[in-house]
Design a protein around this motif. Structure first.
Motif, mmCIF file in Angstrom:
data_model
loop_
_atom_site.group_PDB
_atom_site.id
_atom_site.type_symbol
_atom_site.label_atom_id
_atom_site.label_comp_id
_atom_site.label_asym_id
_atom_site.label_seq_id
_atom_site.Cartn_x
_atom_site.Cartn_y
_atom_site.Cartn_z
ATOM 1 N N ALA A 1 0.860 -1.189 0.000
ATOM 2 C CA ALA A 1 0.000 0.000 0.000
ATOM 3 C C ALA A 1 0.894 1.236 0.000
ATOM 4 O O ALA A 1 1.496 1.574 1.021
ATOM 5 C CB ALA A 1 -0.898 -0.010 1.238
ATOM 6 N N ILE A 2 1.004 1.866 -1.138
ATOM 7 C CA ILE A 2 1.910 3.014 -1.291
ATOM 8 C C ILE A 2 1.084 4.272 -1.545
ATOM 9 O O ILE A 2 0.281 4.312 -2.478
ATOM 10 C CB ILE A 2 2.914 2.758 -2.441
ATOM 11 C CG1 ILE A 2 3.829 1.573 -2.061
ATOM 12 C CG2 ILE A 2 3.729 4.018 -2.754
ATOM 13 C CD1 ILE A 2 4.584 0.981 -3.227
ATOM 14 N N GLY B 1 -1.041 7.830 -6.098
ATOM 15 C CA GLY B 1 -0.619 9.055 -5.433
ATOM 16 C C GLY B 1 0.427 9.861 -6.181
ATOM 17 O O GLY B 1 0.792 9.555 -7.318
ATOM 18 N N THR B 2 0.888 10.897 -5.494
ATOM 19 C CA THR B 2 1.831 11.808 -6.116
ATOM 20 C C THR B 2 3.245 11.203 -6.159
ATOM 21 O O THR B 2 3.603 10.381 -5.309
ATOM 22 C CB THR B 2 1.917 13.136 -5.345
ATOM 23 O OG1 THR B 2 2.305 12.860 -4.007
ATOM 24 C CG2 THR B 2 0.590 13.868 -5.353
ATOM 25 N N SER C 1 1.977 13.843 -15.859
ATOM 26 C CA SER C 1 2.412 15.173 -15.411
ATOM 27 C C SER C 1 1.621 15.667 -14.208
ATOM 28 O O SER C 1 2.164 16.328 -13.331
ATOM 29 C CB SER C 1 2.334 16.182 -16.561
ATOM 30 O OG SER C 1 1.021 16.311 -17.016
ATOM 31 N N THR C 2 0.330 15.321 -14.129
ATOM 32 C CA THR C 2 -0.468 15.796 -12.998
ATOM 33 C C THR C 2 -0.061 15.125 -11.682
ATOM 34 O O THR C 2 -0.302 15.673 -10.614
ATOM 35 C CB THR C 2 -1.976 15.550 -13.234
ATOM 36 O OG1 THR C 2 -2.167 14.179 -13.562
ATOM 37 C CG2 THR C 2 -2.517 16.441 -14.332
ATOM 38 N N ARG C 3 0.566 13.970 -11.772
ATOM 39 C CA ARG C 3 1.001 13.273 -10.548
ATOM 40 C C ARG C 3 2.435 13.619 -10.163
ATOM 41 O O ARG C 3 2.913 13.182 -9.119
ATOM 42 C CB ARG C 3 0.923 11.750 -10.755
ATOM 43 C CG ARG C 3 -0.463 11.221 -10.967
ATOM 44 C CD ARG C 3 -0.402 9.747 -11.310
ATOM 45 N NE ARG C 3 0.155 8.939 -10.222
ATOM 46 C CZ ARG C 3 0.587 7.690 -10.364
ATOM 47 N NH1 ARG C 3 0.543 7.111 -11.542
ATOM 48 N NH2 ARG C 3 1.074 7.019 -9.335
ATOM 49 N N THR C 4 3.131 14.349 -11.023
ATOM 50 C CA THR C 4 4.576 14.534 -10.849
ATOM 51 C C THR C 4 4.930 15.916 -10.299
ATOM 52 O O THR C 4 4.436 16.929 -10.802
ATOM 53 C CB THR C 4 5.292 14.328 -12.204
ATOM 54 O OG1 THR C 4 4.910 13.064 -12.739
ATOM 55 C CG2 THR C 4 6.799 14.383 -12.041
#
Lengths: 177, 135
Positions: B60-61, B95-96, B124-127
């Motif tokens: 679970a990350i 997640g991010t 890109s939206t997660r980075t």
């Protein structure tokens, strides 16, 4: 035989003011044991980082690595030598690598360098090339593009009748505002 | 901090590159250190890539840090294994994702975004980038 000269006209200046010139001739190519490109690239990095910001020294490392790797991947005559010439001054970093190659390699390099000189967006070309080559994990084909797209070098190529080719990579050093 | 798996490149009997995937609570840290100069990095790292793909979905990350700050050099033959490894991480964690990179390194500033595939909006939206000073 090699000659290395370095001079600093003012100590601890805000702007780099050193000039370094060296010319290195190594041969015969077949006698090299180990990764010559790596040793030269790391050595240039270490030397230039003493006089210039690390991003400039890193650029030199990448050029030397890519161009010298090309030399060892295109050996025409195992008894021949190659030369590496480096000049750096506060305005310019210029690296030239010369070696003996066949007509096919000359044509290939001229075509690649001409393409890189003509494209308006070298980074777009790099993206496209990576995408094309990735499915097959193809080795090579990115080194020269990288020098232009990533490291902002201007490349040129010249050759003699005897098949000695010289690839030059020039970077204009930007002054801090 | 639990080490999930690691991969390394040996050259002349010495380790010249290693990547480690570690778990700290729900935070995954994947680090890259050393130099990639060899012709075929897959020879050393394909097992690591496979294992990463198998292990990550079993944990679970919540957030991830991918750290390139200690990667001193990457030749163009190293681009594809880097792409495969980061793609594996993005595909198997939620997640991010924070990417640590060196501020004055051309490769990390210009080429790394291409290898991360930042043109994809989902990536890109997660980075997020964390810019660090080079050594």
């Amino acid at each position: 035989m090699s000659e290395i000269t370095a001079s600093t006209t003012e100590p601890a200046a805000t702007e780099p003011c050193s000039t370094i010139d060296f010319h290195l001739r190594l041969g015969p190519l077949a006698s090299a044991k180990g990764d010559v490109a790596a040793v030269l690239g790391e050595s240039v990095l270490a030397l230039l980082a003493m006089f210039y910001p690390s991003n400039i020294a890193k650029k030199a490392n990448i050029v030397v690595t890519e161009l010298v790797t090309n030399v060892f991947e295109n050996i025409l005559d195992p008894d021949s030598a190659f030369t590496l010439a480096l000049h750096i001054s506060p305005e310019t970093l210029l690296i030239k690598v010369s070696n003996q190659v066949n007509a096919e390699v000359i044509e290939k390099l001229q075509t690649k360098v001409a393409l890189l000189a003509s494209v308006t967006d070298a980074k777009k070309l790099m993206v496209q090339t990576i995408r094309e080559r990735r499915p097959h994990r193809l080795k090579g084909g990115l080194g020269l593009i990288r020098l232009v797209a990533e490291n902002r070098f201007a490349l040129s190529v010249s050759h003699t009748e005897s098949g000695m080719i010289t690839v030059s990579a020039r970077y204009t050093i930007e002054r801090s505002p | 901090m639990k080490i999930l798996t690691y991969g390394e490149i040996m050259d002349g009997g010495a380790s010249v590159f290693h990547s480690v995937a570690k778990l700290d609570g729900s935070t995954l840290l994947v680090s890259f250190e050393g130099v990639i100069r060899i012709d075929n990095p897959y020879r050393f790292l394909s097992g690591y890539l496979d294992e990463l793909g198998k292990l990550l979905p079993t944990h679970a990350i919540a957030q991830t840090v991918i750290d390139f700050a200690e990667l001193r050099f990457c030749n163009s033959n190293g681009f594809y294994i880097i792409m495969d490894l980061v793609e594996c991480v993005y595909a198997n964690v939620e997640g991010t994702i924070t990417v640590r990179r060196v501020r004055d390194d051309d490769w990390q500033q210009e080429t790394l975004p291409i290898l991360l595939n930042l043109e994809e909006e989902a990536i890109s939206t997660r980075t997020h980038f964390e810019e660090v000073r080079g050594l």
